[in-house]
Design an enzyme around this catalytic site. Sequence first.
Site, short mmCIF file in Angstrom:
data_model
loop_
_atom_site.label_atom_id
_atom_site.label_comp_id
_atom_site.label_asym_id
_atom_site.label_seq_id
_atom_site.Cartn_x
_atom_site.Cartn_y
_atom_site.Cartn_z
N ASP A 193 0.89 -1.20 -0.12
CA ASP A 193 0.19 0.08 0.10
C ASP A 193 0.99 1.46 0.07
O ASP A 193 1.67 1.42 0.83
CB ASP A 193 -0.92 -0.22 1.34
CG ASP A 193 -1.76 1.23 1.53
OD1 ASP A 193 -2.00 1.97 0.60
OD2 ASP A 193 -2.09 1.17 2.70
N HIS A 366 -3.65 4.53 6.93
CA HIS A 366 -2.62 3.98 5.93
C HIS A 366 -1.20 4.24 6.81
O HIS A 366 -1.05 5.48 7.27
CB HIS A 366 -2.80 4.51 4.61
CG HIS A 366 -3.78 4.19 3.95
ND1 HIS A 366 -4.24 3.23 3.04
CD2 HIS A 366 -4.96 5.12 3.70
CE1 HIS A 366 -5.21 3.29 2.59
NE2 HIS A 366 -5.98 4.34 3.05
#
Length: 552
Positions: A193, A366
């Site tokens: 990611d 994130h």
Amino acid sequence: MPKSKLKIIPLGGLNEIGKNMMVMEYEDDIIVIDAGLMFPSEEMLGVDLVIPDITYLLEKREKIRGIVITHGHEDHVGALPYLLPQLNVPVYSTRLTQGLISVKLKERKALSGANLNVVPPGEQFTLGKFGIEFFPVCHSIPDAVGLIIRTPIGTIVHSGDFKLDYTPVSGKPTDLSRLAQLAEQGVLLLLSDSTYAELPGYTPSERVVGEALDSIMAESPGRVLITTFSSLISRIQQVIDSAAKHQRRVFVVGRNMNEIVRVSLELGYLNAPDGILGKLDELKDMPHNKIVFVTTGSQGEPTSALVRIANRDHRQLHIIPGDTVAISATPVPGNEALVARTLNSLFKQGAQVLYSGVAQVHVHGHGSQEELKLLLNIVKPKFFMPIHGEYRHLSLHTKLAQSIGIPRESTFVLEDGDILELSSETARIAGKVTASNVYVDGLSVGDIGPVVLRDRKMLSRDGIVVLIIAINRQTGKLVGRPDIVSRGFVDTRESREMLDESRDLVAQVLNHSGDRPAEWSFVNTKVRETLNKFYYEQTKRRPMILPFMVKV
Ligand SMILES: [Zn+2]
Ligand SMILES: [Zn+2]
């Protein structure tokens, strides 16, 4: 030694934020990871949603063994209601993710016939030549997972969306020990990611937000309204926890959010003490300092509860002075203007408004640079491919990989449609498949193409001029002067003369076209040419010109 190559093909989510979808193909087996949607950018006029183009998958439909979903966010599951009926393959996910997928499918009447399978983290399942295991990752939604994928040529780790929060609100911390174990046997490829690869350091823990919410609930003299994504279940949990501490009751506003809260409660991913959740009609006579609302609208979405409230357009709720509104989310790039407008009208109505930059009311889900580096270090992959992000995020992420010792030539920045071809020893980018945007507009999927968008752009820029040209049925000659209707082009009162002149011009051109019969294609082209030139000379604008011929 297996001879075949493994192909990794992102169909969405690379060089863009959203509509994540990735294909893995080995011999006669294909698995698909995630099927997300993207919200349209400003130049996609009138488009509701954007989903991946699955032409490639439709051509190989009989090879697809299943769609594996990492978590329940829109950018990972949102395209399922549109794509699943076309592909008709089984879907694998964790339990909460499945619950959320069911809600989505039901909304679009695509639930019946869907083959949804729940797999708990840690358990292994097989799809063709792929052996798959979910491992827990910490993200802004419970039950999020990354994937360990065993293939005939080696093991692949897909991070899903993750961060390394050691004190998560709900769900488990990212299972680094499982990955360390795996690394001992060697990992061929890591897909990780990149959404926040720009941010140095560590992403703060969700706990930080809990503390901010506590002080808001304690100090606000009146009602508190918290806005967030409906899928940010851990945030909703924090609101409930904090409200309970401060003897406030929680009112969930909006259909979508109520649905998600209902499913999460049912499945046990959200815990609410008895009686804390209320219905809006119980509001009457309640002291203002005992009330918390939770709504959607953190992105300024025009139909969301918060925006309706801000515009005094909500049936049940209005801002009253003394209200405190907290926006517990950051605007997705492109939504800033909408969000700013909403903030302004909330301020105007006397609310106190808290948002990122003013208060620590949001942390994102994130990992930042140090977390990304840690994952790279633990997994120690032979090859690395950043996923989920625009080009700069992907590019910065490969720099991080290089900084911990992965050679530059072992890192691969792909864009949607690129094919990464792997053997157990080698990797290279080899060719491209169709991968573009499919636009969803109202009820229709995919019939909005570049041509329609170009027309919309043209209309929005310079407007439209419609000409009604009457032709005598017998002689084929023009009858009178053409009529003109225009919208969004010029002020018709102020420019009456110019428009009149253009009518004469068309009449002239058509009358002087000799004895040629008034053939449609000729009239159409001639009229457009003439008017394009004339209007541009007069106004420096290029409206869309639409001639109509009627025979009288
Ligand atoms: Zn996510
Ligand atoms: Zn995501």
